[in-house]
Scaffold this motif. Structure first.
Motif, PDB file in Angstrom:
ATOM      1  N   SER A 349       0.834  -1.204   0.000  1.00 48.74           N
ATOM      2  CA  SER A 349       0.000   0.000   0.000  1.00 48.74           C
ATOM      3  C   SER A 349       0.871   1.258   0.000  1.00 48.74           C
ATOM      4  N   ASN A 350       1.969   1.231   0.767  1.00 51.53           N
ATOM      5  CA  ASN A 350       2.929   2.344   0.757  1.00 51.53           C
ATOM      6  C   ASN A 350       3.439   2.603  -0.653  1.00 51.53           C
ATOM      7  N   ILE A 351       3.845   1.532  -1.309  1.00 49.13           N
ATOM      8  CA  ILE A 351       4.408   1.637  -2.660  1.00 49.13           C
ATOM      9  C   ILE A 351       3.370   2.183  -3.635  1.00 49.13           C
ATOM     10  N   ALA A 352       2.135   1.692  -3.521  1.00 50.44           N
ATOM     11  CA  ALA A 352       1.071   2.114  -4.423  1.00 50.44           C
ATOM     12  C   ALA A 352       0.811   3.624  -4.304  1.00 50.44           C
ATOM     13  N   GLN A 353       0.794   4.142  -3.080  1.00 50.70           N
ATOM     14  CA  GLN A 353       0.589   5.574  -2.895  1.00 50.70           C
ATOM     15  C   GLN A 353       1.731   6.374  -3.513  1.00 50.70           C
ATOM     16  N   GLY A 354       2.956   5.874  -3.350  1.00 55.83           N
ATOM     17  CA  GLY A 354       4.113   6.547  -3.943  1.00 55.83           C
ATOM     18  C   GLY A 354       4.078   6.528  -5.457  1.00 55.83           C
ATOM     19  N   SER A 355       3.587   5.435  -6.034  1.00 51.46           N
ATOM     20  CA  SER A 355       3.521   5.313  -7.488  1.00 51.46           C
ATOM     21  C   SER A 355       2.494   6.271  -8.080  1.00 51.46           C
ATOM     22  N   ALA A 356       1.399   6.497  -7.357  1.00 52.07           N
ATOM     23  CA  ALA A 356       0.400   7.467  -7.811  1.00 52.07           C
ATOM     24  C   ALA A 356       0.997   8.872  -7.826  1.00 52.07           C
ATOM     25  N   VAL A 357       1.801   9.185  -6.809  1.00 48.90           N
ATOM     26  CA  VAL A 357       2.475  10.485  -6.782  1.00 48.90           C
ATOM     27  C   VAL A 357       3.465  10.598  -7.934  1.00 48.90           C
ATOM     28  N   LYS A 371       6.475  20.117  -8.259  1.00 42.57           N
ATOM     29  CA  LYS A 371       7.532  19.122  -8.045  1.00 42.57           C
ATOM     30  C   LYS A 371       8.217  19.299  -6.686  1.00 42.57           C
ATOM     31  N   GLN A 372       8.242  20.511  -6.185  1.00 37.38           N
ATOM     32  CA  GLN A 372       8.860  20.737  -4.876  1.00 37.38           C
ATOM     33  C   GLN A 372       8.116  20.004  -3.771  1.00 37.38           C
ATOM     34  N   ILE A 373       6.847  19.751  -3.999  1.00 35.16           N
ATOM     35  CA  ILE A 373       6.040  19.021  -3.016  1.00 35.16           C
ATOM     36  C   ILE A 373       5.997  17.538  -3.339  1.00 35.16           C
ATOM     37  N   SER A 374       5.786  17.207  -4.614  1.00 36.32           N
ATOM     38  CA  SER A 374       5.525  15.823  -5.002  1.00 36.32           C
ATOM     39  C   SER A 374       6.755  14.924  -4.993  1.00 36.32           C
ATOM     40  N   ILE A 375       7.912  15.445  -5.387  1.00 41.81           N
ATOM     41  CA  ILE A 375       9.109  14.588  -5.427  1.00 41.81           C
ATOM     42  C   ILE A 375       9.509  14.107  -4.028  1.00 41.81           C
ATOM     43  N   PRO A 376       9.636  15.013  -3.033  1.00 38.50           N
ATOM     44  CA  PRO A 376       9.939  14.512  -1.677  1.00 38.50           C
ATOM     45  C   PRO A 376       8.855  13.573  -1.142  1.00 38.50           C
ATOM     46  N   ALA A 377       7.597  13.848  -1.505  1.00 38.97           N
ATOM     47  CA  ALA A 377       6.494  12.991  -1.041  1.00 38.97           C
ATOM     48  C   ALA A 377       6.620  11.588  -1.615  1.00 38.97           C
ATOM     49  N   ALA A 378       6.982  11.481  -2.898  1.00 39.57           N
ATOM     50  CA  ALA A 378       7.138  10.162  -3.530  1.00 39.57           C
ATOM     51  C   ALA A 378       8.284   9.387  -2.903  1.00 39.57           C
ATOM     52  N   ILE A 379       9.407  10.072  -2.680  1.00 41.92           N
ATOM     53  CA  ILE A 379      10.565   9.408  -2.069  1.00 41.92           C
ATOM     54  C   ILE A 379      10.211   8.909  -0.678  1.00 41.92           C
ATOM     55  N   SER A 380       9.565   9.764   0.100  1.00 40.30           N
ATOM     56  CA  SER A 380       9.150   9.391   1.452  1.00 40.30           C
ATOM     57  C   SER A 380       8.227   8.180   1.424  1.00 40.30           C
ATOM     58  N   CYS A 381       7.307   8.174   0.468  1.00 37.99           N
ATOM     59  CA  CYS A 381       6.335   7.088   0.355  1.00 37.99           C
ATOM     60  C   CYS A 381       7.020   5.762   0.035  1.00 37.99           C
ATOM     61  N   TYR A 382       7.946   5.793  -0.888  1.00 37.25           N
ATOM     62  CA  TYR A 382       8.661   4.565  -1.264  1.00 37.25           C
ATOM     63  C   TYR A 382       9.526   4.040  -0.124  1.00 37.25           C
ATOM     64  N   LEU A 383       9.812   4.903   0.845  1.00 37.83           N
ATOM     65  CA  LEU A 383      10.572   4.476   2.023  1.00 37.83           C
ATOM     66  C   LEU A 383       9.651   4.118   3.188  1.00 37.83           C
ATOM     67  N   GLY A 428       8.696  -0.582   5.701  1.00 34.97           N
ATOM     68  CA  GLY A 428       7.658  -0.441   4.693  1.00 34.97           C
ATOM     69  C   GLY A 428       8.206   0.011   3.358  1.00 34.97           C
ATOM     70  N   GLY A 429       7.304   0.241   2.411  1.00 34.52           N
ATOM     71  CA  GLY A 429       7.715   0.707   1.094  1.00 34.52           C
ATOM     72  C   GLY A 429       8.602  -0.286   0.374  1.00 34.52           C
TER      73      GLY A 429
END
Length: 471
Positions: A349-357, A371-383, A428-429
């Motif tokens: 589920s963590n990975i899926a949320q990151g992939s949507a971002v 991108k200033q918001i979404s890129i850090p959010a995606a990295i955080s999600c994948y972790l 996770g992630g």
């Protein structure tokens, strides 16, 4: 004039003014408000404030996502509002005025496990690394593990178990300490209580489950079994709450000049006895029943349906705070079955949320501010940390959140359908693959691929077809 003075003034106005604020605090990324009347908060206008990345209500608190500069924003807000800030724990306590009984129970459960997360994450990483060097046959044409061909790695494998055992086998100590700390009781008594549940004098919980003969304390008129509760969650929770409540009540009635002697003794001794006579056995049975029901559901003919529902609804559970319950269930599954088939779905589920971002990044690749918001959010999600992605991006647009839920459900069906089990929780992630039992790593890798591809593709599809797109 502070950096965020103007925006702080806007937030104060849109949240209903100073008179609507019962308490305010902040955490790493969010302003946390306890409001006297949540209906007075104009959510739409608050979201339009430049520094605000989203809002949500959880644990009786109205939370406004600011990001890494939340401390500066908070200081400016306190200055313009004249509202005196409180600690996070005080804000949580105040927030319970807006919660029903179930929400309060979940809130307490979350507060118990939150301080334990760093240790659980370390334990998960250690067990995952031991998987790689001790269980996966990578050398000599796939016939031997790294531990089998190297004395150095054999020593590392053996040494790391010292830490892994301390974290998971002696988990009751952490739980009883956390409860004592949360309730304002003596933390050292909580630690001592936890040790009495896992003492070497007791028969190990795994030996008990294996049918070994159980020694007893013989009091003449009664015998009490010497059973250890290593890795057991519910017995520790029950005992911890009894100790803390008993100690706090004794403090109110025992004169201060003898409280140092009387309170610890009459709080600890009866609780330890009660833990081994009543609470431990009852907690063991409750935990076993819960783990068996969950495991049966995931391995039954309709296991795919259970998996699909869990995968689809886990992200919404995070929003409500109900996901804290899964920690206790996961840990119980680990103690009963030697692994958990629930945690792999959480990692997916963590990975899926990151992939949507990630898809949002692609769709807005020319938007530097986005991108200033979404890129850090995606990295955080994948972790494994989904909060910035979910509240800052996916819920803001709606359709990526739905795409992630569908991708998570699809990946969960494959994970459960192929019997994937994790040795531990906490990782996770994408790094979650380290916690998977070696024989299931390929299956989990396939599920991870689904959790990456499906949300990404669906997010782009929904955006182009304007499906579930927030107007």
């Amino acid at each position: 004039m502070g950096k965020f003075t103007k925006e702080a003034q806007q937030l104060l106005e849109y949240i209903g003014g100073k008179e609507n604020i019962a308490a305010v605090s902040h955490c790493a990324t969010r302003m946390r408000f306890v409001l006297n009347d949540t209906d007075k908060a104009d959510v739409e206008k608050i979201k339009e404030i430049k520094s605000v990345k989203g809002t949500f209500t959880q644990a009786g608190q109205f939370q406004v996502i600011i990001g890494n500069e939340v401390a500066t924003f908070y200081n400016d807000f306190v200055e313009v509002s004249g509202v005196e800030g409180v600690s996070k724990s005080e804000a949580k306590k105040a927030g319970r005025q807006n919660m029903n009984l179930l929400q309060r129970l979940i809130s307490h459960l979350g507060e118990i496990f939150t301080p334990l997360i760093p240790a659980i994450v370390v334990g998960g990483l250690i067990l995952g690394f031991r998987n790689v060097i001790g269980d996966i046959k990578l050398l000599e044409d796939g016939t031997k593990t790294l531990v089998e061909v190297s004395q150095f790695w054999a020593g590392v494998y053996d040494f790391l178990w010292l830490i892994g055992e301390a974290i998971f086998f002696f988990l009751p100590v952490g739980i009883t300490w956390s409860i004592s700390k949360k309730m304002g009781a003596s933390q050292i008594l909580g630690i001592v209580l936890g040790i009495t549940l896992v003492s070497p004098q007791l028969l190990n919980a795994y030996a008990v489950a294996g049918g070994a003969e159980i020694p007893v304390w013989d009091f003449g008129f009664a015998k009490v079994q010497k059973i250890g509760y290593q890795a057991q969650v519910i017995p520790a929770i029950l005992a911890g709450f009894v100790l803390a409540n008993l100690e706090l009540k004794l403090r109110k009635v025992v004169p201060s000049y003898i409280s140092m002697i009387v309170v610890p003794f009459f709080a600890l001794v009866p609780t330890v006895l009660l833990a081994h006579v009543v609470l431990g056995p009852i907690g063991w049975k409750i935990g076993s029943a819960i783990s068996k029901v969950v495991y049966a559901g995931l391995t039954s003919t309709f296991g795919w349906l259970f998996a699909a529902l869990f995968g689809f609804t886990y992200a919404p559970l995070v929003i409500t705070g109900l996901h804290h319950m899964t920690n206790a269930i996961d840990l119980q599954l680990m103690s009963e079955l030697g692994g958990t088939n629930l945690w792999p779905m959480i990692a997916l589920s963590n990975i899926a949320q990151g992939s949507a971002v990630l898809a949002i990044i692609y769709l807005n690749r020319k938007d530097e501010e986005e991108k200033q918001i979404s890129i850090p959010a995606a990295i955080s999600c994948y972790l494994g940390v989904t909060e910035p992605a979910m509240f800052g991006i996916n819920l803001k647009y709606v359709f990526p959140f739905l795409a992630a839920m569908i991708g998570s459900a699809t990946a969960a069906v494959l994970s459960v359908g192929t019997g994937v089990m994790a040795n531990s929780i906490g990782v996770g992630g994408l790094p979650g693959i380290l916690s998977i039992k070696p024989q299931f790593i390929i299956n989990f890798a396939l599920a991870m691929t689904i959790a990456i591809v499906v949300p990404f593709a669906l997010t782009i599809f929904f955006a182009k077809k304007k499906i579930a797109v927030q107007k």
